[in-house]
Motif scaffolding. Structure first.
Motif, PDB file in Angstrom:
ATOM      1  N   SER A  91       7.427   3.236  -3.224  1.00  0.00           N
ATOM      2  CA  SER A  91       6.398   3.206  -4.356  1.00  0.00           C
ATOM      3  C   SER A  91       5.195   2.620  -3.996  1.00  0.00           C
ATOM      4  O   SER A  91       5.048   1.743  -3.021  1.00  0.00           O
ATOM      5  CB  SER A  91       7.152   2.527  -5.693  1.00  0.00           C
ATOM      6  OG  SER A  91       6.302   1.721  -6.302  1.00  0.00           O
ATOM      7  N   CYS A  92       4.130   2.851  -4.830  1.00  0.00           N
ATOM      8  CA  CYS A  92       2.783   2.085  -4.484  1.00  0.00           C
ATOM      9  C   CYS A  92       2.821   0.714  -5.118  1.00  0.00           C
ATOM     10  O   CYS A  92       1.700  -0.096  -5.016  1.00  0.00           O
ATOM     11  CB  CYS A  92       1.707   2.927  -5.204  1.00  0.00           C
ATOM     12  SG  CYS A  92       1.570   2.634  -6.950  1.00  0.00           S
ATOM     13  N   GLY A 133       3.039  -0.297  -8.041  1.00  0.00           N
ATOM     14  CA  GLY A 133       2.662  -0.068  -9.648  1.00  0.00           C
ATOM     15  C   GLY A 133       4.090  -0.398 -10.336  1.00  0.00           C
ATOM     16  O   GLY A 133       3.896  -1.299 -11.274  1.00  0.00           O
ATOM     17  N   CYS A 134       4.879   0.618 -10.119  1.00  0.00           N
ATOM     18  CA  CYS A 134       6.030   0.608 -11.100  1.00  0.00           C
ATOM     19  C   CYS A 134       6.849  -0.785 -10.761  1.00  0.00           C
ATOM     20  O   CYS A 134       7.454  -1.128 -11.690  1.00  0.00           O
ATOM     21  CB  CYS A 134       6.757   1.725 -10.828  1.00  0.00           C
ATOM     22  SG  CYS A 134       6.235   3.081 -11.353  1.00  0.00           S
ATOM     23  N   GLY A 175       9.073   5.922 -13.011  1.00  0.00           N
ATOM     24  CA  GLY A 175       7.620   6.358 -12.696  1.00  0.00           C
ATOM     25  C   GLY A 175       8.045   8.030 -12.192  1.00  0.00           C
ATOM     26  O   GLY A 175       8.875   8.350 -11.856  1.00  0.00           O
ATOM     27  N   ILE A 176       6.574   8.494 -12.387  1.00  0.00           N
ATOM     28  CA  ILE A 176       6.584   9.921 -11.867  1.00  0.00           C
ATOM     29  C   ILE A 176       6.864  10.128 -10.521  1.00  0.00           C
ATOM     30  O   ILE A 176       7.448  11.250  -9.984  1.00  0.00           O
ATOM     31  CB  ILE A 176       5.502  10.351 -12.394  1.00  0.00           C
ATOM     32  CG1 ILE A 176       5.334  12.061 -12.329  1.00  0.00           C
ATOM     33  CG2 ILE A 176       4.440  10.067 -11.481  1.00  0.00           C
ATOM     34  CD1 ILE A 176       6.402  12.611 -13.678  1.00  0.00           C
ATOM     35  N   CYS A 177       6.819   9.049  -9.620  1.00  0.00           N
ATOM     36  CA  CYS A 177       7.104   9.357  -8.196  1.00  0.00           C
ATOM     37  C   CYS A 177       8.506   9.426  -8.032  1.00  0.00           C
ATOM     38  O   CYS A 177       9.081  10.448  -7.207  1.00  0.00           O
ATOM     39  CB  CYS A 177       6.668   8.188  -7.447  1.00  0.00           C
ATOM     40  SG  CYS A 177       4.731   8.018  -7.210  1.00  0.00           S
ATOM     41  N   ILE A 230       2.331  11.801  -7.056  1.00  0.00           N
ATOM     42  CA  ILE A 230       1.028  12.263  -6.551  1.00  0.00           C
ATOM     43  C   ILE A 230       1.198  12.257  -4.936  1.00  0.00           C
ATOM     44  O   ILE A 230       0.338  12.763  -4.049  1.00  0.00           O
ATOM     45  CB  ILE A 230      -0.224  11.181  -6.732  1.00  0.00           C
ATOM     46  CG1 ILE A 230       0.331   9.831  -6.318  1.00  0.00           C
ATOM     47  CG2 ILE A 230      -0.762  11.465  -8.081  1.00  0.00           C
ATOM     48  CD1 ILE A 230      -0.782   8.692  -6.236  1.00  0.00           C
ATOM     49  N   PHE A 231       2.470  11.921  -4.479  1.00  0.00           N
ATOM     50  CA  PHE A 231       2.943  11.919  -3.056  1.00  0.00           C
ATOM     51  C   PHE A 231       3.638  13.131  -2.864  1.00  0.00           C
ATOM     52  O   PHE A 231       4.015  13.127  -1.444  1.00  0.00           O
ATOM     53  CB  PHE A 231       3.775  10.671  -2.724  1.00  0.00           C
ATOM     54  CG  PHE A 231       3.006   9.187  -3.013  1.00  0.00           C
ATOM     55  CD1 PHE A 231       1.637   9.158  -2.240  1.00  0.00           C
ATOM     56  CD2 PHE A 231       3.384   8.542  -3.917  1.00  0.00           C
ATOM     57  CE1 PHE A 231       1.133   7.901  -2.582  1.00  0.00           C
ATOM     58  CE2 PHE A 231       2.600   7.321  -4.383  1.00  0.00           C
ATOM     59  CZ  PHE A 231       1.679   7.094  -3.569  1.00  0.00           C
ATOM     60  N   GLY A 233       5.814   8.243 -16.172  1.00  0.00           N
ATOM     61  CA  GLY A 233       4.517   7.380 -16.309  1.00  0.00           C
ATOM     62  C   GLY A 233       4.270   6.873 -14.833  1.00  0.00           C
ATOM     63  O   GLY A 233       4.830   7.100 -14.091  1.00  0.00           O
ATOM     64  N   CYS A 234       2.892   6.600 -14.940  1.00  0.00           N
ATOM     65  CA  CYS A 234       2.232   6.304 -13.897  1.00  0.00           C
ATOM     66  C   CYS A 234       1.292   4.968 -14.186  1.00  0.00           C
ATOM     67  O   CYS A 234       0.218   5.496 -14.693  1.00  0.00           O
ATOM     68  CB  CYS A 234       1.505   7.341 -12.884  1.00  0.00           C
ATOM     69  SG  CYS A 234       0.767   6.912 -11.580  1.00  0.00           S
TER      70      CYS A 234
HETATM   71  S1  SF4 Z   1       4.404   6.529 -10.697  1.00  0.00           S
HETATM   72 FE1  SF4 Z   1       2.365   5.658 -10.007  1.00  0.00          FE
HETATM   73  S2  SF4 Z   1       2.633   3.446 -10.534  1.00  0.00           S
HETATM   74 FE2  SF4 Z   1       4.568   4.270 -10.296  1.00  0.00          FE
HETATM   75  S3  SF4 Z   1       5.187   4.215  -7.926  1.00  0.00           S
HETATM   76 FE3  SF4 Z   1       4.237   6.212  -8.421  1.00  0.00          FE
HETATM   77  S4  SF4 Z   1       1.884   6.109  -7.967  1.00  0.00           S
HETATM   78 FE4  SF4 Z   1       2.844   3.907  -8.171  1.00  0.00          FE
END
Ligand code: SF4
Lengths: 155, 293
Positions: free
Chosen positions: A17-18, A20-21, A83-85, A91-92, A114-115
């Motif tokens: 994950s980035c 954020g979550c 999260g949407i990931c 986005i990945f 959610g992101c």
């Molecule tokens: S959903 Fe958004 S905040 Fe969560 S891991 Fe993916 S990019 Fe990061």
């Protein structure tokens, strides 16, 4: 009547994950949200956990890790994709190394999009998971496995 | 005076039935107070019972079947130690059974293949090394004051033991922090989220086995607080108050300190608590003629 819903213990895994979550997951433990009110404990140990929180999309590197953690959690268990990931790759999704959402590797019970996913919706997701957990416990008592063994494999 | 057999058996049975209830409640209050100290609402007071009942509903994943027996032995010997204590038995025998039960926990942890479990087991052994001398010195101190190792006689003696053994009492409180698995000495496993070795000794125990370990802890808590009672046995009201104050201080220490390394744990337990105990015993020995014990 099951006590699972009164004392759900969580193990949280950051699956590329980035972050954020992850921060939002940890925010749920702070005095503002204080999930221990509901008996929820963030254990670092899959063998003690009931609910598996996963953030981020799955890639070739962490696929075996994700699977391993999932298999170490004793039945009954539920998986919540945060999260949407974790839900779809987010986005990945288009990255050469990313496989997509975590349901490509392990069966997912609740999706929290959610992101980044907000702490409120994470708590809501966990509460939804509790209902599923109780149902799984019932199914376990009546006999038989509760989770499809190889969901999403080879998709 | 040693009470007669029926009373002793009754006390032992009462302990075996009631100790888990009392212990669980103590843990529940502990978690609530801890949460309040951190500015949180905290779980319900009955949460420890929910946790244990839930653990019994889970699948029992074992790495090696022997684990089941080690965990059971841990519970049985802990209950025996407490039952002997509350039935007024020999303090030395109580300490022996108490130590043995922890050895079973360590063996159970060594039985798995997880490195975290092994580190936890090693640290548990270090903790045993750290607190064991102090627990024995506590018994020795009580013997010097009351001239008996029998808990029944110590508990009914009218001598205010605490006046003679203040050093030993402080030493005992220091090792109590280790025994209650509280910061700064929660090396082998911890009830809190902060954990660098996953869950230490309990890493490889799941569901029912973990529940049994938790129940053993409750037995242990009641026994350890029972020893605090002995220091103040001349007056039950002061004794109960002392237990509450002692436990509150432990929670306060837990919430205001961070974990230390095992070397410091060992040094604190041996040098600080040990010196306090030995000086206390030495003074007592020299004053024996004056105090006419
Ligand atoms: S959903 Fe958004 S905040 Fe969560 S891991 Fe993916 S990019 Fe990061």
């Amino acid at each position: 009547m099951t006590y699972l819903t009164k004392s759900p213990w969580i193990v949280h895994y950051d699956c590329s994950s980035c972050n954020g979550c992850d921060i939002e997951v940890l925010a749920a433990l702070t005095p503002v949200y204080d999930v221990e009110r509901f008996g929820i404990i963030n254990t670092g140990n899959p063998k003690h956990a009931d609910i598996f929180l996963v953030t981020g999309s799955v890639n070739e590197q962490n696929k075996p890790v994700l699977k391993n953690i999932y298999e170490q959690i004793p039945e009954p268990k539920v998986v919540v994709a945060i999260g949407i990931c974790a839900t779809s790759g987010g986005i990945f999704r288009e990255c050469y190394n990313v496989q997509g959402g975590i349901d490509k590797v392990i069966p997912v019970d609740v999706y929290v999009p959610g992101c980044a996913a907000r702490p409120e919706s994470i708590i809501d997701g966990v509460v939804t998971a509790l209902g599923i957990l109780a149902k799984k416990r019932q199914a376990m008592q009546e006999g038989g496995s509760t989770t499809p063994a190889k969901a999403g494999e080879g998709r | 005076m040693i009470p007669d057999l029926t009373v002793r058996v009754g006390a032992a049975l009462l302990y075996i039935i009631l100790a888990p209830l009392v212990g669980g409640l103590v843990v529940g209050i502990d978690r609530k107070v801890t949460a309040r100290m951190q500015g949180r609402v905290g779980p319900p007071v009955l949460q420890p019972f929910y946790d244990v009942l839930k653990l019994f509903e889970k699948e029992n994943l074992v790495v090696a079947t022997a684990q089941n027996y080690y965990v059971l032995s841990y519970l049985v010997f802990m209950a025996v130690a407490g039952a002997l204590f509350f039935s007024g038995g020999d303090m030395l025998l109580v300490i022996f059974a108490f130590t043995l039960s922890h050895i079973f926990l360590v063996l159970g942890a060594y039985n798995s293949f997880s490195p975290y479990s092994h580190i936890g087991a090693e640290r548990e052994l270090i903790q045993i090394i750290a607190y064991e001398p102090m627990i024995i010195l506590t018994a020795v101190g009580m013997y010097m004051v009351t001239k008996t190792f029998y808990v029944g006689e110590i508990a009914t003696s009218t001598i205010p033991i605490i006046m003679y053994l203040p050093g030993i009492f402080i030493g005992y409180l220091i090792v109590l922090t280790i025994k209650l698995r509280k910061s700064p000495f929660d090396l082998s496993t911890s009830h809190h989220a902060h954990q660098e070795i996953v869950k230490g000794v309990t890493t490889d125990f799941t569901g029912p086995n973990l529940a049994i370990i938790e129940i053993s802890h409750w037995y242990e808590y009641v026994f350890l607080l029972g020893v605090v009672y002995l220091f103040f046995a001349f007056n039950p009201f002061i004794a109960i108050a002392a237990i509450i104050v002692a436990y509150f201080v432990e929670i306060l220490i837990d919430n205001t300190t961070s974990r230390v390394k095992w070397q410091l744990t060992l040094r604190t337990a041996w040098i600080i608590a040990g010196t306090l105990c030995l000086v206390n015993l030495g003074v007592l020995y020299y004053l024996q003629g004056v105090l006419t014990l």
